[in-house]
Enzyme design. Structure first.
Site, PDB file in Angstrom:
ATOM      1  N   CYS A  96       0.810  -1.230   0.000  1.00 23.36           N
ATOM      2  CA  CYS A  96       0.000   0.000   0.000  1.00 23.36           C
ATOM      3  C   CYS A  96       0.837   1.271   0.000  1.00 23.36           C
ATOM      4  O   CYS A  96       0.331   2.343  -0.314  1.00 23.36           O
ATOM      5  CB  CYS A  96      -0.930   0.002   1.201  1.00 23.36           C
ATOM      6  SG  CYS A  96      -2.011  -1.415   1.187  1.00 23.36           S
ATOM      7  N   HIS A 236      -3.579   6.963   2.532  1.00 25.71           N
ATOM      8  CA  HIS A 236      -3.965   5.652   2.000  1.00 25.71           C
ATOM      9  C   HIS A 236      -5.363   5.333   2.527  1.00 25.71           C
ATOM     10  O   HIS A 236      -5.640   5.471   3.723  1.00 25.71           O
ATOM     11  CB  HIS A 236      -2.960   4.603   2.480  1.00 25.71           C
ATOM     12  CG  HIS A 236      -3.363   3.208   2.141  1.00 25.71           C
ATOM     13  ND1 HIS A 236      -3.885   2.865   0.918  1.00 25.71           N
ATOM     14  CD2 HIS A 236      -3.342   2.060   2.883  1.00 25.71           C
ATOM     15  CE1 HIS A 236      -4.159   1.573   0.916  1.00 25.71           C
ATOM     16  NE2 HIS A 236      -3.839   1.055   2.095  1.00 25.71           N
ATOM     17  N   ASN A 266     -10.027  -0.322  -0.444  1.00 27.16           N
ATOM     18  CA  ASN A 266      -8.567  -0.276  -0.367  1.00 27.16           C
ATOM     19  C   ASN A 266      -7.990  -0.751  -1.699  1.00 27.16           C
ATOM     20  O   ASN A 266      -8.163  -1.906  -2.073  1.00 27.16           O
ATOM     21  CB  ASN A 266      -8.115  -1.186   0.786  1.00 27.16           C
ATOM     22  CG  ASN A 266      -6.607  -1.233   0.956  1.00 27.16           C
ATOM     23  OD1 ASN A 266      -5.861  -0.778   0.105  1.00 27.16           O
ATOM     24  ND2 ASN A 266      -6.174  -1.799   2.068  1.00 27.16           N
TER      25      ASN A 266
HETATM   26  N1  ACO Z   1     -18.650  -8.812   8.298  1.00 30.10           N
HETATM   27  C1  ACO Z   1     -19.080  -9.110   9.536  1.00 30.10           C
HETATM   28  N2  ACO Z   1     -18.272  -9.399  10.553  1.00 30.10           N
HETATM   29  C2  ACO Z   1     -16.956  -9.411  10.313  1.00 30.10           C
HETATM   30  C3  ACO Z   1     -16.426  -9.111   9.038  1.00 30.10           C
HETATM   31  C4  ACO Z   1     -17.330  -8.817   8.005  1.00 30.10           C
HETATM   32  N3  ACO Z   1     -16.927  -8.515   6.748  1.00 30.10           N
HETATM   33  N4  ACO Z   1     -15.079  -9.200   9.101  1.00 30.10           N
HETATM   34  C5  ACO Z   1     -14.766  -9.523  10.367  1.00 30.10           C
HETATM   35  N5  ACO Z   1     -15.897  -9.662  11.081  1.00 30.10           N
HETATM   36  C6  ACO Z   1     -16.022 -10.007  12.507  1.00 30.10           C
HETATM   37  C7  ACO Z   1     -14.849 -10.822  13.013  1.00 30.10           C
HETATM   38  O1  ACO Z   1     -15.036 -12.183  12.716  1.00 30.10           O
HETATM   39  C8  ACO Z   1     -14.891 -10.534  14.496  1.00 30.10           C
HETATM   40  O2  ACO Z   1     -15.895 -11.332  15.048  1.00 30.10           O
HETATM   41  P1  ACO Z   1     -15.681 -11.996  16.515  1.00 30.10           P
HETATM   42  O3  ACO Z   1     -15.537 -10.834  17.460  1.00 30.10           O
HETATM   43  O4  ACO Z   1     -16.917 -12.799  16.709  1.00 30.10           O
HETATM   44  O5  ACO Z   1     -14.424 -12.806  16.411  1.00 30.10           O
HETATM   45  C9  ACO Z   1     -15.375  -9.074  14.563  1.00 30.10           C
HETATM   46  O6  ACO Z   1     -15.980  -8.815  13.278  1.00 30.10           O
HETATM   47  C10 ACO Z   1     -14.277  -8.084  14.801  1.00 30.10           C
HETATM   48  O7  ACO Z   1     -13.173  -8.375  13.937  1.00 30.10           O
HETATM   49  P2  ACO Z   1     -11.892  -7.488  13.894  1.00 30.10           P
HETATM   50  O8  ACO Z   1     -10.909  -8.052  12.897  1.00 30.10           O
HETATM   51  O9  ACO Z   1     -11.387  -7.217  15.289  1.00 30.10           O
HETATM   52  O10 ACO Z   1     -12.504  -6.125  13.307  1.00 30.10           O
HETATM   53  P3  ACO Z   1     -11.861  -4.705  13.188  1.00 30.10           P
HETATM   54  O11 ACO Z   1     -12.668  -3.727  13.863  1.00 30.10           O
HETATM   55  O12 ACO Z   1     -10.378  -4.745  13.522  1.00 30.10           O
HETATM   56  O13 ACO Z   1     -11.984  -4.431  11.620  1.00 30.10           O
HETATM   57  C11 ACO Z   1     -10.570  -4.419   9.686  1.00 30.10           C
HETATM   58  C12 ACO Z   1     -11.353  -5.276  10.680  1.00 30.10           C
HETATM   59  C13 ACO Z   1     -11.560  -3.590   8.913  1.00 30.10           C
HETATM   60  C14 ACO Z   1      -9.809  -5.335   8.747  1.00 30.10           C
HETATM   61  C15 ACO Z   1      -9.577  -3.509  10.458  1.00 30.10           C
HETATM   62  O14 ACO Z   1      -8.879  -4.250  11.411  1.00 30.10           O
HETATM   63  C16 ACO Z   1      -8.564  -2.808   9.566  1.00 30.10           C
HETATM   64  O15 ACO Z   1      -8.910  -1.987   8.740  1.00 30.10           O
HETATM   65  N6  ACO Z   1      -7.262  -3.088   9.777  1.00 30.10           N
HETATM   66  C17 ACO Z   1      -6.153  -2.405   9.088  1.00 30.10           C
HETATM   67  C18 ACO Z   1      -6.061  -2.808   7.650  1.00 30.10           C
HETATM   68  C19 ACO Z   1      -4.896  -2.110   6.993  1.00 30.10           C
HETATM   69  O16 ACO Z   1      -4.689  -0.920   7.152  1.00 30.10           O
HETATM   70  N7  ACO Z   1      -4.083  -2.870   6.266  1.00 30.10           N
HETATM   71  C20 ACO Z   1      -2.901  -2.327   5.673  1.00 30.10           C
HETATM   72  C21 ACO Z   1      -3.123  -1.950   4.277  1.00 30.10           C
HETATM   73  S1  ACO Z   1      -3.702  -3.281   3.274  1.00 30.10           S
HETATM   74  C22 ACO Z   1      -2.410  -3.749   2.187  1.00 30.10           C
HETATM   75  O17 ACO Z   1      -1.254  -3.465   2.391  1.00 30.10           O
HETATM   76  C23 ACO Z   1      -2.806  -4.565   0.956  1.00 30.10           C
END
Ligand code: ACO
Length: 309
Positions: A96, A236, A266
């Site tokens: 990214c 980003h 993203n």
């Molecule tokens: N729909 C419904 N529920 C979901 C989904 C979905 N699409 N995805 C995850 N959940 C659930 C999980 O299973 C979890 O359930 P549980 O509590 O029963 O186990 C709950 O939601 C919370 O999951 P988390 O992973 O803790 O959710 P979070 O609030 O962290 O959001 C996300 C996830 C959006 C991926 C976030 O963590 C994020 O944006 N992280 C950073 C991503 C990033 O910046 N990456 C770098 C760039 S990408 C690259 O380089 C290609």
């Protein structure tokens, strides 16, 4: 693809996706369209806007994690498709933050005088590596490309400062395990999604906010400006909550942040140039404005750039 489309694919909801990420739609490349095709389109539009003939481009830096081939680089494919007869061309693989890395390379080459007109393009065909069985990642990614032309100038404008940093010890938080030389495909076996993107989102979230904040502060300080002088933050577009937490740390109001995550999701290395181009074509960026670009992603690798427009 809309959130409603994903509701049919995996156990998710529009409410979850919007409230946790800010994403409503992503663009998916049509049949037969690859990252190089999108890059060509973006580069053509950048050269057209700059009024620069193809012959004058002396370097093409292409950021991607989704090249058409393992060999050669996508940059060489784009060079041939575009017709850039006088350019050298190479890829950078910084996920990214690839476009920010490209800008940093362009700045350095222009300062040494080795190249004068450099195309920097980020292009990603992320739908080809998204795991559409994994609800925690597939809803995030879209396909896109964005490009800029960086050229030498004597004007009081340009890339004032860049900052790059990586930490490979956290590489397994965001990776594709199978398909390289360490874990090659085993013929006749099911890779069970290990040949697609895996991400430990919540781990990355915390590091992203902290390190994008530090990277932003570094270029602000190096450029010798105050945070209040930043007219636009073009971050980003990975997660709206990450962006909100970042600008809160920087004490920059949200109305100075350009956002388009809602429409594209993203798009990895395409994300920053895509947002920059939209803001520019809408006439939002004025000459003399300070623009802060900042990104974070796989590697882990992060970086920032401070530009006086
Ligand atoms: N729909 C419904 N529920 C979901 C989904 C979905 N699409 N995805 C995850 N959940 C659930 C999980 O299973 C979890 O359930 P549980 O509590 O029963 O186990 C709950 O939601 C919370 O999951 P988390 O992973 O803790 O959710 P979070 O609030 O962290 O959001 C996300 C996830 C959006 C991926 C976030 O963590 C994020 O944006 N992280 C950073 C991503 C990033 O910046 N990456 C770098 C760039 S990408 C690259 O380089 C290609």
């Amino acid at each position: 693809m809309t959130n409603a489309d994903f509701e049919k694919l995996v156990d998710t909801s529009d409410e979850w996706i919007v409230s946790r990420t800010g994403i409503r739609e992503r663009r998916i490349a049509g049949d037969g369209i690859t990252g190089s095709d999108m890059a060509v389109e973006a580069c053509k539009r950048a050269l057209d806007m700059a009024g620069c003939p193809n012959e004058e481009v002396d370097l093409l830096v292409l950021a991607t994690v989704t090249p058409d081939y393992r060999l050669p680089s996508n940059a060489c494919v784009v060079q041939e498709k575009m017709g850039l007869p006088n350019a050298a061309a190479f890829d950078v693989v910084s996920a990214c933050s690839g476009f920010i890395n490209g800008l940093s390379i362009a700045k350095a080459y222009i300062e040494t005088g080795q190249y004068r007109k450099i195309l920097v393009v980020g292009t990603e065909y992320l739908s080809s590596i998204a795991n559409y069985a994994d609800r925690s990642t597939c809803v995030l990614f879209g396909d896109a490309a964005g490009a800029v032309l960086v050229e030498a100038t004597t004007e009081d404008a340009g890339i004032r400062s860049t900052f790059l940093k990586s930490d490979g010890s956290m590489r397994e938080w965001l990776w594709i395990k199978v398909g390289g030389t360490k874990y090659p495909y085993q013929k006749g076996t099911d890779p069970q999604g290990l040949d697609k993107i895996y991400m430990s989102g919540s781990d990355i979230f915390k590091v992203a906010v902290r390190e994008m904040g530090r990277a932003s502060q570094a270029v602000i300080e190096n450029a010798g400006i105050a945070p209040e002088q930043i007219r636009w933050v073009v971050p980003h577009q990975a997660n709206l909550r990450i962006i909100e937490a970042l600008v809160k740390r920087l004490n920059v109001p949200m109305d100075r942040v350009y956002l388009n995550i809602e429409k594209y999701g993203n798009t990895s290395s395409a994300s920053v140039p895509l947002a920059l181009d939209e803001a520019n074509r809408q006439g939002l960026i004025a000459r003399g404005d300070h623009v802060l670009m900042v990104a974070f992603g796989g590697g882990l690798f992060w970086g920032s750039a401070l530009v006086k427009w």
